[in-house]
Design an enzyme around this catalytic site. Sequence first.
Site, PDB file in Angstrom:
ATOM      1  N   ASP A  72      -9.910   3.717  -3.707  1.00  0.00           N
ATOM      2  CA  ASP A  72     -10.666   2.526  -3.291  1.00  0.00           C
ATOM      3  C   ASP A  72     -12.063   2.451  -3.896  1.00  0.00           C
ATOM      4  OD1 ASP A  72      -8.461   2.072  -1.792  1.00  0.00           O
ATOM      5  OD2 ASP A  72      -9.482   2.047   0.149  1.00  0.00           O
ATOM      6  N   ASP A  91       0.819  -1.218   0.000  1.00  0.00           N
ATOM      7  CA  ASP A  91       0.000   0.000   0.000  1.00  0.00           C
ATOM      8  C   ASP A  91       0.855   1.272   0.000  1.00  0.00           C
ATOM      9  OD1 ASP A  91      -2.429   1.334   0.012  1.00  0.00           O
ATOM     10  OD2 ASP A  91      -3.266   0.156   1.654  1.00  0.00           O
TER      11      ASP A  91
HETATM   12  C1  GLA Z   1      -6.009   1.310   1.450  1.00  0.00           C
HETATM   13  C2  GLA Z   1      -6.119   0.327   0.288  1.00  0.00           C
HETATM   14  C3  GLA Z   1      -7.243  -0.657   0.586  1.00  0.00           C
HETATM   15  C4  GLA Z   1      -6.945  -1.408   1.882  1.00  0.00           C
HETATM   16  C5  GLA Z   1      -6.739  -0.410   3.013  1.00  0.00           C
HETATM   17  C6  GLA Z   1      -6.227  -1.087   4.273  1.00  0.00           C
HETATM   18  O1  GLA Z   1      -7.129   2.121   1.530  1.00  0.00           O
HETATM   19  O2  GLA Z   1      -6.346   0.998  -0.922  1.00  0.00           O
HETATM   20  O3  GLA Z   1      -7.398  -1.587  -0.479  1.00  0.00           O
HETATM   21  O4  GLA Z   1      -5.812  -2.215   1.713  1.00  0.00           O
HETATM   22  O5  GLA Z   1      -5.824   0.605   2.673  1.00  0.00           O
HETATM   23  O6  GLA Z   1      -5.985  -0.202   5.306  1.00  0.00           O
END
Ligand code: GLA
Length: 402
Positions: A212, A157
């Site tokens: 996301d 990430d």
């Molecule tokens: C980010 C990523 C998500 C998930 C969260 C976890 O938002 O884009 O897919 O992995 O972190 O904290």
Amino acid sequence: MKHVAECRGLLLLGVLICVAFPTLCVAQTRDDSLAPTPPMGWNSWNKFQCNVSEDLIKSVADSMATNGMKDAGYQYVVIDDCWQVDRDPDGNIVVDAKRFPSGIKALADYVHAKGLKLGIYSDAGTKTCAGRPGSQGHEYQDALQYARWGVDYLKYDWCSTGTRNAEEAYSTMSHALMATGRPIVFSMCEWGTAKPWLWANGIGNLWRTTGDIGDKWSANNKWKDGSCCEYGMLEILDQQVGIESFAGPGHWNDPDMLEVGNGGMTTTEYRAHFSFWALLDAPLISGNDVRSMTPEIKEILTNTEVIAVNQDKLGREGHRVRKNGDLEVWAKPMSDGSRAVILFNRGASESEVSVSWEELAYPGHLSAKVRDLWAHKDLGSFTGSFKASVGPHSVVMVKIAP
Ligand code: GLA
């Protein structure tokens, strides 16, 4: 002659070093053969967020091994954020012992015994997005730990990265993973901010192209409390237009994990969501509770005819061929010369959508067989064009084969 002999001697020495210490000689670009087709699996985040535990992961693996998902091609069981709590005085990552009392190695063994593979999550910054320790400054140490545990997939990430350069950060972890000598698929979760499709081929096997996904058709559908924090399926889909050519075997655009089955869309909308992710050569990473699916949701996630479009060995991502307001045509060239085609209706009322052979780069006079990939039905032979009535928020997905 003396030079030739010296060169031969050096070459021999090099070969001997590589035989004795293979990790010193690993290729420094990512191996495309780790993901010749888009990875398929399950990830804990969309449904469970920080509620991860070894019991959850084991029961998900149990279900996937028996509910038809493994047979349909789903392979990776990925623990997302929150499995880690700290670092020990030597800098080693510490697993949450309450939630994972047997440790990750035992969990990997369990998942492997089910014929599946284990994925894990970390972050290129000092902290993960949920505030757990990130891998910045610990890349080689963490990669080695994952390899020792038997991890097969890393999602990486981009939170708490400050001014860090994305290409540098992802290259560092990519090299660290390769230096372990264990094949570990590298899933880059940089949200598309630094346009990874332009530079990440050779670094990652897949890279997120957007922020996301949320479990909703469109961001215009607010959450129940009226707030709106993530993209809907439609906004993610629209952001894929124009970057298709950067994907291919071993290196895929990732429009984020599936929301199919999480309850925020209708079954028809989930069918459209899955159809598009298949046509886009997206990693098919389910994100629902696969232990308790309705038959309709299971039928979507295990539709082998749609999955075959996604897993086609040519690896050419589908693209939008035409847009007329709410009505669209999308197509993907397949290795057998056929086309997978989606007739799409974003609108609220049933409408007819057609596609001409010219739009699919076929001569108009060709006769082609058309098969409906959701009805599992041959629709007959057509010449020059095909049209169908498409319901609201719905797709008709066909294979057109001259
Ligand atoms: C980010 C990523 C998500 C998930 C969260 C976890 O938002 O884009 O897919 O992995 O972190 O904290």
